[in-house]
Design an enzyme around this catalytic site. Structure first.
Site, PDB file in Angstrom:
ATOM      1  N   TYR A 142     107.161  74.801  83.066  1.00  0.00           N
ATOM      2  CA  TYR A 142     108.312  75.705  83.089  1.00  0.00           C
ATOM      3  C   TYR A 142     108.100  76.902  82.165  1.00  0.00           C
ATOM      4  O   TYR A 142     108.714  77.953  82.342  1.00  0.00           O
ATOM      5  CB  TYR A 142     109.586  74.970  82.650  1.00  0.00           C
ATOM      6  CG  TYR A 142     110.322  74.256  83.754  1.00  0.00           C
ATOM      7  CD1 TYR A 142     109.684  73.342  84.570  1.00  0.00           C
ATOM      8  CD2 TYR A 142     111.686  74.499  83.961  1.00  0.00           C
ATOM      9  CE1 TYR A 142     110.373  72.682  85.569  1.00  0.00           C
ATOM     10  CE2 TYR A 142     112.374  73.836  84.961  1.00  0.00           C
ATOM     11  CZ  TYR A 142     111.718  72.932  85.759  1.00  0.00           C
ATOM     12  OH  TYR A 142     112.414  72.283  86.742  1.00  0.00           O
ATOM     13  N   LYS A 191     100.354  62.340  84.711  1.00  0.00           N
ATOM     14  CA  LYS A 191      99.386  62.375  85.808  1.00  0.00           C
ATOM     15  C   LYS A 191      98.004  62.474  85.158  1.00  0.00           C
ATOM     16  O   LYS A 191      97.230  63.413  85.406  1.00  0.00           O
ATOM     17  CB  LYS A 191      99.699  63.565  86.732  1.00  0.00           C
ATOM     18  CG  LYS A 191      98.904  63.594  88.026  1.00  0.00           C
ATOM     19  CD  LYS A 191      99.293  62.515  89.023  1.00  0.00           C
ATOM     20  CE  LYS A 191      98.358  62.534  90.212  1.00  0.00           C
ATOM     21  NZ  LYS A 191      98.586  61.397  91.144  1.00  0.00           N
ATOM     22  N   ASP A 223     103.379  59.730  90.555  1.00  0.00           N
ATOM     23  CA  ASP A 223     103.575  59.356  91.966  1.00  0.00           C
ATOM     24  C   ASP A 223     103.978  57.890  92.069  1.00  0.00           C
ATOM     25  O   ASP A 223     104.893  57.520  92.810  1.00  0.00           O
ATOM     26  CB  ASP A 223     102.318  59.658  92.801  1.00  0.00           C
ATOM     27  CG  ASP A 223     101.028  59.135  92.191  1.00  0.00           C
ATOM     28  OD1 ASP A 223     101.013  58.754  91.004  1.00  0.00           O
ATOM     29  OD2 ASP A 223     100.000  59.109  92.917  1.00  0.00           O
ATOM     30  N   ASP A 247     112.308  66.647  85.685  1.00  0.00           N
ATOM     31  CA  ASP A 247     113.240  67.317  86.602  1.00  0.00           C
ATOM     32  C   ASP A 247     113.319  66.520  87.902  1.00  0.00           C
ATOM     33  O   ASP A 247     114.397  66.212  88.415  1.00  0.00           O
ATOM     34  CB  ASP A 247     112.741  68.737  86.867  1.00  0.00           C
ATOM     35  CG  ASP A 247     113.625  69.497  87.837  1.00  0.00           C
ATOM     36  OD1 ASP A 247     114.861  69.416  87.684  1.00  0.00           O
ATOM     37  OD2 ASP A 247     113.088  70.151  88.750  1.00  0.00           O
ATOM     38  N   ASP A 251     116.431  63.542  89.215  1.00  0.00           N
ATOM     39  CA  ASP A 251     117.194  63.651  90.465  1.00  0.00           C
ATOM     40  C   ASP A 251     117.086  62.351  91.255  1.00  0.00           C
ATOM     41  O   ASP A 251     118.062  61.865  91.840  1.00  0.00           O
ATOM     42  CB  ASP A 251     116.668  64.799  91.339  1.00  0.00           C
ATOM     43  CG  ASP A 251     117.441  66.102  91.129  1.00  0.00           C
ATOM     44  OD1 ASP A 251     117.875  66.348  89.988  1.00  0.00           O
ATOM     45  OD2 ASP A 251     117.604  66.860  92.104  1.00  0.00           O
TER      46      ASP A 251
HETATM   47  C1  IPM Z   1     117.878  70.825  86.118  1.00  0.00           C
HETATM   48  C2  IPM Z   1     117.819  71.934  87.126  1.00  0.00           C
HETATM   49  C3  IPM Z   1     117.142  73.125  86.477  1.00  0.00           C
HETATM   50  C4  IPM Z   1     115.737  72.717  86.102  1.00  0.00           C
HETATM   51  C5  IPM Z   1     117.115  74.408  87.337  1.00  0.00           C
HETATM   52  C6  IPM Z   1     118.485  74.801  87.822  1.00  0.00           C
HETATM   53  C7  IPM Z   1     116.459  75.540  86.588  1.00  0.00           C
HETATM   54  O1  IPM Z   1     117.178  71.522  88.276  1.00  0.00           O
HETATM   55  O2  IPM Z   1     118.465  71.032  85.031  1.00  0.00           O
HETATM   56  O3  IPM Z   1     117.369  69.746  86.410  1.00  0.00           O
HETATM   57  O4  IPM Z   1     114.830  72.752  86.935  1.00  0.00           O
HETATM   58  O5  IPM Z   1     115.540  72.347  84.942  1.00  0.00           O
HETATM   59 MG    MG Z   2     116.748  69.451  88.326  1.00  0.00          MG
END
Ligand code: IPM
Ligand code: MG
Length: 361
Positions: A142, A191, A223, A247, A251
């Site tokens: 990032y 990884k 993975d 990230d 999710d």
């Molecule tokens: C998160 C989001 C952010 C990230 C985006 C919106 C920049 O997906 O906080 O997980 O990738 O960190």
């Molecule tokens: Mg995210």
């Protein structure tokens, strides 16, 4: 006590859920004798529209002077075609790095009452789930060198992933400390079979682990971790990983808890200061329609009470109020199930139910 909170509602459903969250904090203030002072600030698309930049200097400055930051969400389709450095998401990156928030804590807890909203089979999910994802937040791909160049064959673009020993050490140390208060188990995800930065990550995590002999550490390739999370999520307790892997995996972990609309997060640095925000995005399709689930934002405020203000009774009260409301039939659209006699509930009604439940919590 007086607490100064920088509030960034942001875009999309951000203002909807933050409004409910502030009312929950106000109620906590009344019940426990605290005064929360809010300074509302612009960031993301809202700041682009008003001031032409995703993160105005004043926003960062006021955040730095505050005790904590509460953020809704940023982004939306109307800003999607801007150049990378002018996208609303840059506000998040600027806040994270500008405030030194290197650790992102993303607890993924499956509430008993939401078991049916979990997409995994009940024999896999068993008695519920409680995973703690610790994501490195100010390094890795990032923040690495990036760019693009024009070649005769067409455009070429790159991003780079780099980690230094101190960056890995501090996130590893924090993860082991968290594990000491939980079931003393850490899975470090990398990884290392391919990436040099992952090999350094792994070696550094192992070095830090020597200071925490009681914690069981294992390493997993990303993975495999993505696969194991849905095959047998119970093998995980604390997961520590890099910015991008965290990230993605957070999710995935959030979906196992039934809805991303349930997951809070805390971003911390060296001291008690922190930025608190739901894991979900700005959901522009339902913005301003009283449809969003405010629970992730409200649980983020509970994390703020716990980690920055060290008000654990107050944090417990908020979490208990959420759990109590989920015992009833009221559900926002993201967590409602058909044929279960549940009642579709709007953002404001859900916020009110949680505030009302606080009285008895
Ligand atoms: C998160 C989001 C952010 C990230 C985006 C919106 C920049 O997906 O906080 O997980 O990738 O960190
Ligand atoms: Mg995210």
């Amino acid at each position: 006590m007086d607490y100064a909170i920088a509030v960034i509602p942001g875009d999309g459903i951000g203002p909807d859920i933050i409004d409910e969250t502030l009312q929950v904090l106000d109620r906590i203030g009344e019940l426990y004798g605290h005064s929360f002072k809010y300074t509302e600030l612009l960031a993301g698309g809202a700041a682009l529209d008003a001031e032409g930049v995703p993160l105005p200097a004043r926003t960062l400055a006021v955040c730095k002077e505050s005790d904590a930051v509460l953020l809704g969400a940023v982004g939306g389709p109307q800003w999607d075609n801007l150049a990378g450095s002018r996208r609303p998401e840059q506000a998040l990156l600027g806040l994270r790095s500008g405030l030194g928030l290197f650790a992102n804590l993303r607890p993924a807890i499956l509430f008993e009452e939401l078991k049916d909203a979990c997409p995994l089979r009940s024999d896999i999910i068993g008695e519920g789930l409680d995973i703690y994802v610790v994501r490195e937040l100010t390094g890795g791909i990032y923040f690495g060198d990036r760019g693009s160049e024009e070649l005769a064959s067409g455009t070429r673009a790159w991003d780079t992933m780099a980690y230094s020993v101190p960056e890995v050490e501090r996130i590893a140390r924090l993860s082991f400390s968290i594990a000491m208060k939980r079931s003393k188990k850490v899975t470090s995800v990398d990884k290392a079979n391919i990436l040099e930065s992952s090999r350094l990550w792994r070696a550094t995590v192992e070095k830090v682990a020597r200071d925490f002999p009681e914690v069981e550490l294992n390493h997993m390739y990303v993975d495999n971790a993505a696969m194991q999370l849905v095959r047998n999520p119970h093998q995980f307790d604390v997961i520590v990983t890099s910015n991008m892997f965290g990230d993605i995996l957070s999710d995935e972990a959030s979906m196992i808890t039934g809805s991303i609309g349930m997951l809070p997060s805390a971003s911390l640095g060296e001291g008690s200061f922190g930025m608190y925000e739901p894991v979900h995005g700005s959901a522009p399709d339902i913005a301003g329609q009283d449809k969003a689930n405010p629970i992730a934002a409200i649980l983020s405020a509970a994390m703020m009470l716990r980690y920055t203000f060290e008000l654990s009774a107050e944090a417990d009260a908020v979490e208990a109020a959420v759990a109590a409301v989920l015992k009833g039939p009221s559900r926002t659209g993201d967590i409602i199930r058909e044929g279960k006699g549940e009642k579709l509930t709007g953002t404001r009604e859900m916020g009110k139910l949680i505030r009302d439940a606080l009285v008895s919590a």
